[in-house]
Scaffold this active site. Structure first.
Site, mmCIF file in Angstrom:
data_model
loop_
_atom_site.group_PDB
_atom_site.id
_atom_site.type_symbol
_atom_site.label_atom_id
_atom_site.label_comp_id
_atom_site.label_asym_id
_atom_site.label_seq_id
_atom_site.Cartn_x
_atom_site.Cartn_y
_atom_site.Cartn_z
ATOM 1 N N HIS A 273 46.884 44.593 34.566
ATOM 2 C CA HIS A 273 46.588 45.812 34.436
ATOM 3 C C HIS A 273 45.537 46.157 33.396
ATOM 4 C CE1 HIS A 273 48.834 46.560 31.109
ATOM 5 N NE2 HIS A 273 50.085 45.911 31.537
ATOM 6 N N ASP B 125 51.094 41.215 31.625
ATOM 7 C CA ASP B 125 51.026 40.156 30.595
ATOM 8 C C ASP B 125 52.170 39.094 30.838
ATOM 9 O OD1 ASP B 125 52.862 41.986 29.558
ATOM 10 O OD2 ASP B 125 52.336 41.743 27.774
#
Length: 516
Positions: A136, A422
């Site tokens: 994102h 992540d």
């Protein structure tokens, strides 16, 4: 009438000079007193203003507004050395600190078009499919600190606010009119795009939207315009689009797809919401006992390395004290760094407690340890074992799609999107043998390209990380690449069997039973 006579008495010359000198001295004394009073007034006012807005710490370094005037409810705007350092993150011809170098890459502030080596193959190859994982874009902090709000961030999209994109107005208009039937039900709870004037925790910002508008534009030029991956007549089976169930990954996917797809308004795509941060679609393959044990073991080691480092532990205690918290209440190292990162990526002054503020020196200490800790993690191999098991279901899906496409099956998508985090990217890179010891930047992209040799039916794979071809670094392709491409057979063999050799197992299910 008697005329009055005036008598002028002439004083001796010495007496006249003496009186004139006395008058001159008196005037000078008055002027001196006035000047002295004015100087004192200006000096007092200057000292007051300086003591109100700038103070010197015990080391003699300017820190900003004196703690006496700091409050926990406001973020201070101070022109001091620290803020100038933050403003210089993107300024050339300087000698940036370690932390500034980290932020330059991690923040990934959009200021120009994106570029990369995607789609660059030597003559004699044809692109067949692309599978893409994105992290994102830029977001607000995820972790709440007592007394601190999210007022500094504005999540309402505004084309006139920087950073922006030429297609941002059209994007807002288009997604506002999007038919909800294109979206999986879990996504219906969110707005079509970020539009809150005051953000919530972990929400995508305008900077994050713009990052993925640029990503989509870049890959559209490469895969759609150059390689004709999706033709004007493309249909729903040509694409498989997935996101986790977080608003920031959903909004990132929408921004990317708007500039990537040949026609965003077409009715032939559907965005799936997956209830897994690593895109494991359920079933027995998502449950792995040894994976959990490896994760806990690594988490324990990671925390020990942090708390046993005297300088790092001291800084974390200082930060906890700043906000009136205990060390355990403050949370993990990544929680604290996230608080720094989300402020610094927007050049927002670091937050303050009742008496002190966070400092850039603290960030420098923590980020250096974070990178060093990650390097030690890569060397020890415990996290790599966890990652190999955690990401095997997703890698199996990627390989399966490639093999089915190579076999000529119908209905196999040419383009697959995974919009993740992540914690999706990092273990995937470890599983491939290319560990990321820093912190994958906002709007990171990992691309798997499937190519067919024009002469024959051999298939090859290219893997790219943020536009850089890393195929030669893959543990299963080292020394066996051809034209910087890896044979599909090597990739498939590794995912199906080779990866489990480190566990002394022949299959995923068998490896999951081998406790560390």
């Amino acid at each position: 009438m008697v005329q009055q006579k005036y008598v002028v008495q002439w004083l001796p010359l010495p007496e006249t000079v003496r009186r004139l000198t006395d008058i001159n001295l008196n005037m000078r004394r008055k002027h001196a007193v006035i000047l002295l009073a004015t100087f004192c007034l200006i000096s007092c006012l200057t000292v007051f203003l300086i003591s109100t807005w700038v103070y010197e710490d015990p080391q003699g370094k300017t820190r900003g507004r004196h703690p006496k005037y700091a409050t926990s409810q406001r973020v201070l705007k101070i022109e001091n050395r620290d803020s100038r350092e933050r403003d210089s993150i993107h300024t050339p011809n300087r000698h940036p600190s370690f932390g500034q170098q980290f932020l330059e890459e991690y923040c990934n502030v959009p200021n120009a078009s994106v570029s990369g080596e995607e789609g660059e193959a030597p003559p004699g190859y044809q692109l067949e499919s692309v599978q893409l994982l994105i992290r994102h874009g830029d977001r607000t902090t995820q972790y709440a600190i007592p007394g601190l709000g999210l007022e500094p961030w504005n999540c309402k999209l505004d084309p006139d606010r920087s950073p922006s994109h030429s297609k941002l107005p059209a994007f807002i208009k288009s997604v506002s009119a999007l038919n909800p039937e294109r979206l999986d039900k879990p996504l219906h709870m969110y707005s079509a795009y970020p539009q809150a004037k005051v953000c919530k925790y972990g929400h995508l910002t305008q900077q994050g939207v713009v990052q993925h508008l640029y990503n989509g534009e870049h890959l559209h030029n490469v895969y759609i315009k150059k390689w004709k991956l999706l033709l004007p007549t493309w249909n729903r089976s040509d694409v498989l689009l997935m996101t986790t169930q977080m608003s920031r990954t959903y909004h990132s996917a929408m921004a990317f797809l708007y500039t990537f797809l040949p026609k965003f308004d077409a009715a032939n795509w559907f965005l799936h919401a997956v209830n897994s941060l690593v895109f494991c679609h359920g079933g027995k393959d998502c449950k792995c006992s040894s994976k959990v044990m490896y994760f806990r073991k690594e988490a324990s080691r990671y925390a020990h390395r942090t708390e046993s480092r005297e300088g790092v532990a001291r800084v974390l205690k200082e930060i906890a004290h700043t906000f009136g918290m205990t060390r355990s209440q403050l949370g993990s190292l990544t929680h604290v760094l996230d608080l720094f990162n989300t402020h610094l990526c927007h050049k927002i002054d670091l937050p303050c407690g009742k008496k002190t503020c966070l400092k850039m020196e603290q960030f420098e200490t923590l980020i250096k340890h974070f990178i060093e800790n990650n390097r030690m993690r890569a060397e020890e191999g415990v996290f790599a074992s966890y990652a190999a098991l955690e990401m095997n279901p997703m890698l199996s899906d990627i390989v399966s799609s490639m093999e089915r496409f190579a076999a000529g099956e119908d209905g196999v998508p040419k383009f697959v999107l995974y919009s993740g985090h992540d914690v999706t990217v990092s273990p995937l890179l470890y599983a491939l043998g290319i560990p990321e010891t820093k912190w994958c930047p906002y709007a990171t992209r990992v691309v798997f390209e499937l190519w067919r040799a024009s002469a024959g039916s051999a298939r090859y794979v290219r893997v790219l990380y943020n536009g850089v071809n890393v195929t030669n670094q893959l543990k299963f392709c080292a020394g066996s690449t051809e034209d910087v491409m890896c044979p599909l057979e090597s990739f498939a063999s590794f995912v199906k069997k080779g990866v489990f050799q480190q566990f002394g197992a022949d299959s995923y299910q068998d490896a999951c039973m081998k406790m560390p």
